[in-house]
Design a protein around this motif. Structure first.
Motif, PDB file in Angstrom:
ATOM      1  N   LEU A 163       0.775  -1.165   0.074  1.00  7.80           N
ATOM      2  CA  LEU A 163       0.008   0.009   0.006  1.00  7.80           C
ATOM      3  C   LEU A 163       0.929   1.234   0.145  1.00  7.80           C
ATOM      4  CD1 LEU A 163      -2.735   1.499   0.468  1.00  7.80           C
ATOM      5  CD2 LEU A 163      -2.439   1.264   2.939  1.00  7.80           C
TER       6      LEU A 163
ATOM      7  N   THR B 233       0.762   5.211   0.671  1.00 12.25           N
ATOM      8  CA  THR B 233      -0.178   6.288   1.198  1.00 12.25           C
ATOM      9  C   THR B 233       0.703   7.489   1.228  1.00 12.25           C
ATOM     10  OG1 THR B 233      -1.759   6.950   2.814  1.00 12.25           O
ATOM     11  CG2 THR B 233      -0.020   5.489   3.363  1.00 12.25           C
TER      12      THR B 233
ATOM     13  N   CYS C  89     -10.467   3.782  -2.522  1.00 10.59           N
ATOM     14  CA  CYS C  89      -9.577   2.670  -3.099  1.00 10.59           C
ATOM     15  C   CYS C  89     -10.185   2.043  -4.608  1.00 10.59           C
ATOM     16  CB  CYS C  89      -9.486   1.324  -2.295  1.00 10.59           C
ATOM     17  SG  CYS C  89      -9.534   1.864  -0.402  1.00 10.59           S
TER      18      CYS C  89
ATOM     19  N   GLU D 139      -2.621   2.056  -4.142  1.00 13.35           N
ATOM     20  CA  GLU D 139      -2.772   3.236  -3.486  1.00 13.35           C
ATOM     21  C   GLU D 139      -4.012   3.442  -2.988  1.00 13.35           C
ATOM     22  OE1 GLU D 139      -2.611   7.016  -5.503  1.00 13.35           O
ATOM     23  OE2 GLU D 139      -4.215   6.402  -6.832  1.00 13.35           O
TER      24      GLU D 139
ATOM     25  N   ALA E  69      -2.771   9.513   4.635  1.00 14.84           N
ATOM     26  CA  ALA E  69      -3.036   8.047   5.625  1.00 14.84           C
ATOM     27  C   ALA E  69      -4.214   7.838   6.421  1.00 14.84           C
ATOM     28  CB  ALA E  69      -1.782   7.543   5.994  1.00 14.84           C
TER      29      ALA E  69
ATOM     30  N   ALA F 145      -5.641   5.447   3.593  1.00 12.23           N
ATOM     31  CA  ALA F 145      -5.006   4.382   4.302  1.00 12.23           C
ATOM     32  C   ALA F 145      -5.900   3.697   5.289  1.00 12.23           C
ATOM     33  CB  ALA F 145      -3.785   4.459   4.794  1.00 12.23           C
TER      34      ALA F 145
ATOM     35  N   VAL G 118       3.517  -1.049   3.850  1.00 17.14           N
ATOM     36  CA  VAL G 118       3.033   0.573   3.666  1.00 17.14           C
ATOM     37  C   VAL G 118       4.130   1.404   3.327  1.00 17.14           C
ATOM     38  CG1 VAL G 118       1.796   2.572   4.363  1.00 17.14           C
ATOM     39  CG2 VAL G 118       1.204   0.136   5.015  1.00 17.14           C
TER      40      VAL G 118
ATOM     41  N   MET H 196       0.159   3.864  11.102  1.00 15.69           N
ATOM     42  CA  MET H 196       0.386   2.498  10.341  1.00 15.69           C
ATOM     43  C   MET H 196       0.919   1.299  11.080  1.00 15.69           C
ATOM     44  SD  MET H 196      -0.871   3.049   7.356  1.00 15.69           S
ATOM     45  CE  MET H 196      -1.910   4.197   8.182  1.00 15.69           C
TER      46      MET H 196
END
Length: 564
Positions: free
Chosen positions: A67, A69, A288, A307, A312, A316, A334, A376
């Motif tokens: 991912l 972000t 997304c 992405e 985030a 995210a 991430v 995260m």
């Protein structure tokens, strides 16, 4: 009247994209093992992957999901999509079978404030102009399906209203894929009895439509139609919900979406396959690309780079709490994108002064970056920072970012993919491969069993660092109503400004202890989440004073310029 000649910047993104001859789309498909019979061409350089093949691939998603972000966006730019593309190219250069999974651009920002959304410099997806405009027509199909349902509501009332719909409680608005503030609140049905019953209505942008959210979360055509049928569009005079299934148009809506539901396949400037499909906004939707495209990519490639929109705190969080929860995805790592220029703005520097070195502002603004890294880690995921390099960045400013990352134990790489393509993100790719080699520790932020208000408060406190959440009394009443109807187990989709952790777009950096106002909540029963609108966020954006549309033109050869 002779048109004035326009000067084309040879170093513009559009000129760079035009300088590359794309590979035939069949070659790109072949690199993922997609047979010619499973590729539906839309011209020589773009196509759709047959749904049967996509579903076969998505049933066995063995690849590693990465991912990308970013920090909270600023006018200085962050380059999240550019970094996603550069990292994908770098992984391919490292010999990894790689695919990139992106959202489709909306015409709203293309003609509005942001411009195109296919990367930049040597890290772009092509054909850039076609992707940014009509592409394969997916958004038009979603707009048509949404508005068919809107027309069916008014038509049902006109022909006798057997469902006893209370026109004062019709919640299904219309949509258009453009920014148009004049359509936020409208009155329909004027002109006498032959035109129906006058009532208040409004428009959202297509990417905020629940049909878009459903399109991006459904796993099959059957799932798509069932989700469409669960959309709550109105209430009766007795306050019971009316769904799209009650209006008997979900089959027709699915027919409009059938071809669009097949993932789109294009390529980067370096020939890395890219699946671009769906595109809900991250500030007002879940931000997304489609589940079917992401999972299909994971079944076709060893590494998939995707992405999630905006910073985030929005993209995210929703990717991890909504998409991964519903689609049974477990990301491996991430990447958090930052720029020196944007960190200086988070540190209090005005946009006009960004060209001057300001190490203190970089260090102060790095608090925003650290906050995202901490968040995260809350999801159990390892994160690496990608500094998207600008030529104006000084060595001392770059060192300040690197020091801020080391202080919290985060790895960081200076990346030059805009100028060098995949070669400029080679070290970032090495770290991503290393991080992805460990078992995923992903976990969602909150449990399904929490109340809807508790879920909203959990996101506000743990991700935004709000001190408290203040609900409008009507919003609290609606949450209680949703729970009474059996929707309490759904995740929440926070709709707020992307520019700040708060609901105030002017508060940059990493504020904490503030009040987050929740003014309204909406049920997206088909998509499977509850939307919480915070502050003054709009579901129909407006155009800026000088919209990007003013710079777009077509030359004598038919080439489109000005998208970047």
């Amino acid at each position: 009247m002779q048109r004035a000649a326009r000067t084309i910047d040879p170093n513009s993104d559009a000129a760079i994209a035009a300088s590359v001859t794309p590979r035939p789309i069949a070659e790109i498909a072949g690199s993922l093992g997609i047979a010619d019979a499973d590729l539906y061409r839309y011209g020589p350089f773009k196509g759709k992957v047959a749904l049967a093949l996509a579903q076969k691939a998505e049933a066995d998603p063995r690849g590693k999901l990465i991912l990308v972000t970013a920090i909270n966006p600023t006018p200085a730019g962050e380059g999240k999509t550019t970094t996603t593309i550069g990292l994908g190219d770098a992984l391919a250069r490292a010999g990894k079978k790689t695919a990139i999974a992106l959202r489709e651009p909306s015409l709203g920002p293309v003609f509005g404030a942001k411009g195109g959304a296919t990367g930049g410099g040597r890290a772009q997806v092509i054909p850039m102009d076609e992707i940014n405009l009509h592409f394969t027509g997916d958004f038009h199909a979603i707009t048509a399906a949404h508005n068919l349902l809107a027309a069916a509501i008014d038509n049902h009332v006109y022909w006798g209203n057997a469902l006893d719909i209370d026109v004062r409680r019709v919640s299904w608005r219309r949509v258009v894929d453009l920014n148009d503030r004049a359509l936020r609140k409208v009155t329909v049905g004027l002109g006498g009895p032959g035109n129906g019953f006058p009532r208040e209505d409004g428009f959202d942008i297509t990417v905020a439509s629940e049909v878009m959210a459903i399109f991006c979360l459904a796993r099959s055509l059957v799932d798509l139609e069932e989700r469409l049928g669960r959309i709550v569009v109105a209430q009766t005079f007795a306050r019971t919900p009316i769904t799209a299934a009650d209006l008997k148009v979900t089959g027709a809506m699915t027919a409009l979406l059938r071809d669009a539901f097949q993932p789109n396949l294009v390529q980067t400037l370096e020939g890395t396959p890219v699946l671009i499909h769906g595109g809900p906004f991250a500030n007002i939707a879940h931000g997304c690309n489609s589940v079917i495209a992401t999972r299909a990519a994971l079944g076709l490639a060893d590494y998939v780079v995707t992405e999630a929109g905006f910073g985030a705190d929005l993209g995210a969080e929703k990717f991890l709490d909504i998409k991964c929860r519903q689609a049974n995805l477990r990301p491996s790592a991430v990447v958090v994108v930052a720029t020196v220029r944007a960190l200086k703005m988070h540190g209090g520097v005005a946009q006009k002064d960004l060209g001057m070195e300001n190490i203190a502002a970089v260090s102060a603004g790095a608090a925003n970056l650290r906050r995202h890294l901490e968040n995260m880690a809350t999801f159990g995921l390892p994160a690496v920072v990608a500094i998207n390099r600008f030529t104006s960045d000084t060595p001392a400013e770059i060192a300040a970012v690197e020091e801020a990352c080391r202080a919290v134990g985060a790895r960081v790489h200076l990346c030059s993919h805009w100028a060098q393509g995949g070669a400029g993100a080679a070290e970032l790719a090495e770290t991503v491969i290393e991080l992805a080699g460990q078992p995923s520790g992903y976990r969602p932020l909150y449990a399904d069993e929490l109340s809807l208000a508790e879920k909203i408060e959990t996101v506000a406190r743990r991700i935004y660092r709000a001190g408290s959440v203040v609900f409008d009394p009507a919003a609290l009443a609606r949450l209680a109503e949703f729970e009474a109807r059996g929707y309490g187990g759904l995740p929440v989709c926070m709709a707020k400004t992307p520019y700040s952790f708060t609901a105030d777009p002017t508060l940059r950096g990493a504020p904490e202890g503030f009040i987050l106002p929740v003014r309204e909540v909406r049920l997206s029963a088909g998509a499977g989440f509850v939307v919480a609108l915070c502050g003054d966020v709009m579901t129909m954006p407006g155009l800026p004073r000088t919209p990007a549309a003013e710079n777009i033109h077509v030359d004598e050869a038919g080439a489109i310029w000005g998208l970047f």
